[in-house]
Design a protein around this motif. Structure first.
Motif, short mmCIF file in Angstrom:
data_model
loop_
_atom_site.label_atom_id
_atom_site.label_comp_id
_atom_site.label_asym_id
_atom_site.label_seq_id
_atom_site.Cartn_x
_atom_site.Cartn_y
_atom_site.Cartn_z
N ASP A 179 -10.52 -4.33 -20.92
CA ASP A 179 -9.77 -5.56 -20.68
C ASP A 179 -10.74 -6.55 -20.04
N GLU A 180 -10.91 -7.71 -20.67
CA GLU A 180 -11.89 -8.67 -20.16
C GLU A 180 -11.59 -9.12 -18.73
N LYS A 181 -10.32 -9.13 -18.34
CA LYS A 181 -9.95 -9.59 -17.00
C LYS A 181 -10.23 -8.52 -15.94
N THR A 182 -9.90 -7.26 -16.25
CA THR A 182 -10.05 -6.21 -15.24
C THR A 182 -11.37 -5.46 -15.35
N GLY A 183 -11.99 -5.51 -16.54
CA GLY A 183 -13.21 -4.76 -16.77
C GLY A 183 -13.00 -3.27 -16.91
N LYS A 184 -11.73 -2.84 -17.08
CA LYS A 184 -11.42 -1.42 -17.17
C LYS A 184 -10.95 -1.07 -18.59
N PRO A 185 -11.15 0.20 -19.01
CA PRO A 185 -10.67 0.60 -20.33
C PRO A 185 -9.17 0.37 -20.48
N ILE A 186 -8.75 -0.06 -21.66
CA ILE A 186 -7.34 -0.36 -21.89
C ILE A 186 -6.52 0.92 -22.05
N LEU A 187 -7.18 2.02 -22.39
CA LEU A 187 -6.54 3.33 -22.47
C LEU A 187 -7.46 4.34 -21.79
N LYS A 188 -7.06 5.59 -21.73
CA LYS A 188 -7.90 6.61 -21.11
C LYS A 188 -9.27 6.66 -21.78
#
Length: 607
Positions: A202-211
């Motif tokens: 996710d460009e906003k959070t910088g975290k994977p969108i799924l596991k």
């Protein structure tokens, strides 16, 4: 958050209670890399003795069944899409009809028998570009079938993003479609298995969108799975589908999470990579390691495999729809298995990973693997037949409608294909209904998902093209867009087929009637397009003139490595591309006068 999982899903009945009656299994030899266990094995502890029968010696065989690029093909795919090529002992080849979820289920269930330590994993593109039976219902039927198939885990592929991240999340978590609602009396439950998307952030959070990863556990045995899609996904998916997402380097991502798994004590690791290679032979049982390890394959996966950390023990791959079982040396020089099971459920791979309970790692010298054909000479899985029948009843009013007639098979293979010409002609004809000044049409070959076959697929009769068959050919719901380009831009578009990101693996656009040119494959890069050979209705292209071009919205947005197509002006957005094909077939064919396969002679190939 990254999470481990127990050896079974809470909503899933154990496989041992769901096995079919014995069914014949065709055993076909693929490439094989097998050797004796390490000398440190205790006396009397053989590879076979501590296989799938639940022993607790030092070494435990773990069965990994895998496949990739199913693309919602629940019913047996037709034409060349439903066959595989097998090389014979004397060097000749034969084709075998293959695929269909009813047969895939039977083969996998039979393969699992006697293997208490069995995992089923996939390499992405389970959905997307699907035939009407699944695509009409936003691939809910395929997710339901994969749940019944006891799929344990899969990576995402580029096609999982065809309808965007929110729709992917719905496929994972369940819930009825946001605009079309529920298709049945029961709410869609979503996937029992985790989709892994380690390199999709996710460009906003910088975290994977799924596991990013998942861990399979059974009686002290732990195997971690990391899932990634190709970094270039935004180049081959519509901009809307990947909006707000960042796709990171495959190798860097896998290496990052391999370290994280190691820190958690998980030392046996498999990477599910939706990126692939190109074997030197199209036969599924080609010896990929002849003459040497990794010598028989080229393409992106070869570079990825050579750079992924040695902590990863095997790579299950996909995307190229090729079949291979190769050993490619890891950065430490150790052989490592890299597999792909073609596409559309025509093959599955059976890999044996020998788990060392003393180290928690895979004994790499004992890894073996082979691809097996999903033949259609075994009993159909009754639960899959019921699933297909139920969804077919819902789809029938739409899918069985005749939209045209053909006199023979219209194939999609080759640099220029008969079906590619037909679709380009259909888009040109549609473009002229929107703007009579439309000059030509261009079609990307990757958007043509199946051939049109003369033989009836149901009760419609030979030569009849149904809406369902048209949907299978063009399932993306792209619109047909018109744009203005200068002659110089049009020439540049043709150069982009064989240069830039498309130089190594050219993407030759399918062209409408009236456009001709020569492609000299003895040359390199953009020079392969012979500029002074380009003609439109017999006249040379005028670099300063303006040409009105029809193409689908994916191409018009610069997809597939054609940035110049995004530079067009005076855009007019039309109906979807399947509507254009339907209108063309209806207007130009009848039972008494069917369309003949185009000659595919618009591009002159010099080799």
């Amino acid at each position: 958050m990254p999470a481990t999982a127990p050896s079974h899903h809470p909503r899933r009945r154990r496989r041992t209670t769901r096995l079919l009656a014995a069914a014949a299994t065709v055993v076909t030899a693929g490439a094989l890399a097998a050797a004796a266990l390490p000398a440190s094995a205790n006396a009397g502890e053989s590879h076979r003795d501590h296989g799938g029968h639940g022993g607790h010696g030092r070494y435990q065989d773990v069965q990994l069944l895998s496949f990739n690029d199913l693309h919602g093909n629940l019913e047996p795919p037709t034409g060349s899409s439903g066959r595989v090529t097998e090389v014979q002992p004397d060097g000749t080849t034969k084709t075998i009809d293959a695929g269909g979820i009813e047969y895939l289920a039977t083969h996998l269930r039979e393969a699992r028998k006697g293997n208490r330590y069995s995992i089923t994993a996939a390499g992405g593109d389970m959905v997307g570009a699907s035939p009407l039976l699944s695509g009409l219902f936003h691939d809910e039927p395929t997710i339901e079938a994969l749940n019944k198939l006891d799929l344990d885990v899969t990576s995402v592929g580029n096609h999982e993003f065809d309808e965007g991240a929110k729709e992917l999340a719905r496929l994972q978590n369940g819930g009825c479609h946001p605009t079309e609602g529920c298709y049945t009396d029961e709410e869609f439950e979503g996937a029992d298995f985790p989709y892994l998307a380690a390199n999709v952030l996710d460009e906003k959070t910088g975290k994977p969108i799924l596991k990013p990863y998942w861990v399979w556990k059974q009686k002290g045995v732990k195997v971690g799975f990391i899932g990634v899609t190709l970094e270039g996904t935004p180049d081959i998916v519509s901009a809307e589908g990947v909006k707000g997402l960042a796709f990171k380097d495959e190798v860097e991502t896998i290496n990052k999470y391999a370290k994280e798994l190691q820190r958690q004590g998980v030392k046996s690791i498999v990477a599910l990579v939706h990126e692939g290679g190109f074997p030197a032979s199209s036969s599924y049982n080609y010896d990929c390691d002849s003459p040497g390890a990794g010598d028989g394959i080229s393409g992106p996966i070869a570079d990825i495999a050579k750079n992924v950390t040695p902590q990863v023990d095997a790579l299950v791959t996909g995307h190229t729809h090729a079949a291979y079982v190769c050993t490619i040396p890891d950065p430490a020089g150790k052989p490592r298995m890299v597999t792909s099971a073609s596409s559309f459920g025509r093959l599955y791979t059976d890999t044996t990973l020998t788990y060392d309970r003393a180290t928690g790692d895979i004994a790499r010298t004992a890894v073996k693997s082979a691809n097996h054909v999903v033949t259609r000479d075994v009993p159909k899985a009754p639960d899959m037949t019921r699933l297909i029948d139920r969804w077919s009843t819902l789809a029938a009013p739409v899918g069985n409608r005749a939209i045209g007639y053909i006199s023979g098979d219209i194939d999609r293979g080759g640099t220029e294909s008969p079906l590619g010409d037909l679709i380009a002609d259909a888009q040109l004809a549609y473009g002229k209904t929107q703007d009579p000044e439309t000059d030509l049409a261009l079609m990307n070959p990757g958007g043509i998902r199946a051939p049109l076959t003369y033989a009836a697929s149901g009760g419609e009769g030979d030569g009849v093209v149904t809406y369902a068959e048209g949907f299978t050919v063009q399932p993306f719901a792209n619109t047909v867009n018109l744009k203005d380009y200068t002659g110089a831009q049009l020439i540049q578009v043709l150069k982009e087929q064989v240069s830039g990101p498309n130089e190594a693996a050219p993407k030759i656009l399918q062209i409408s009637s009236g456009l001709t040119y020569t492609l000299d494959l003895t040359k390199t890069g953009a020079d392969r397009v012979v500029i002074d050979s380009i003609r439109l209705d017999g006249a040379p292209i005028d670099e300063n003139a303006t040409y009105r071009v029809a193409s689908n919205s994916f191409l018009a947005g610069g997809g597939d490595g054609f940035p110049t197509l995004n530079e067009g002006t005076n855009e007019l957005v039309g109906a979807d591309d399947l509507t254009a094909l339907e209108q063309y077939l209806t207007a130009n064919s009848s039972a008494a006068d069917p369309i003949e396969p185009p000659a595919a002679d618009r591009i002159t190939i010099v080799q």
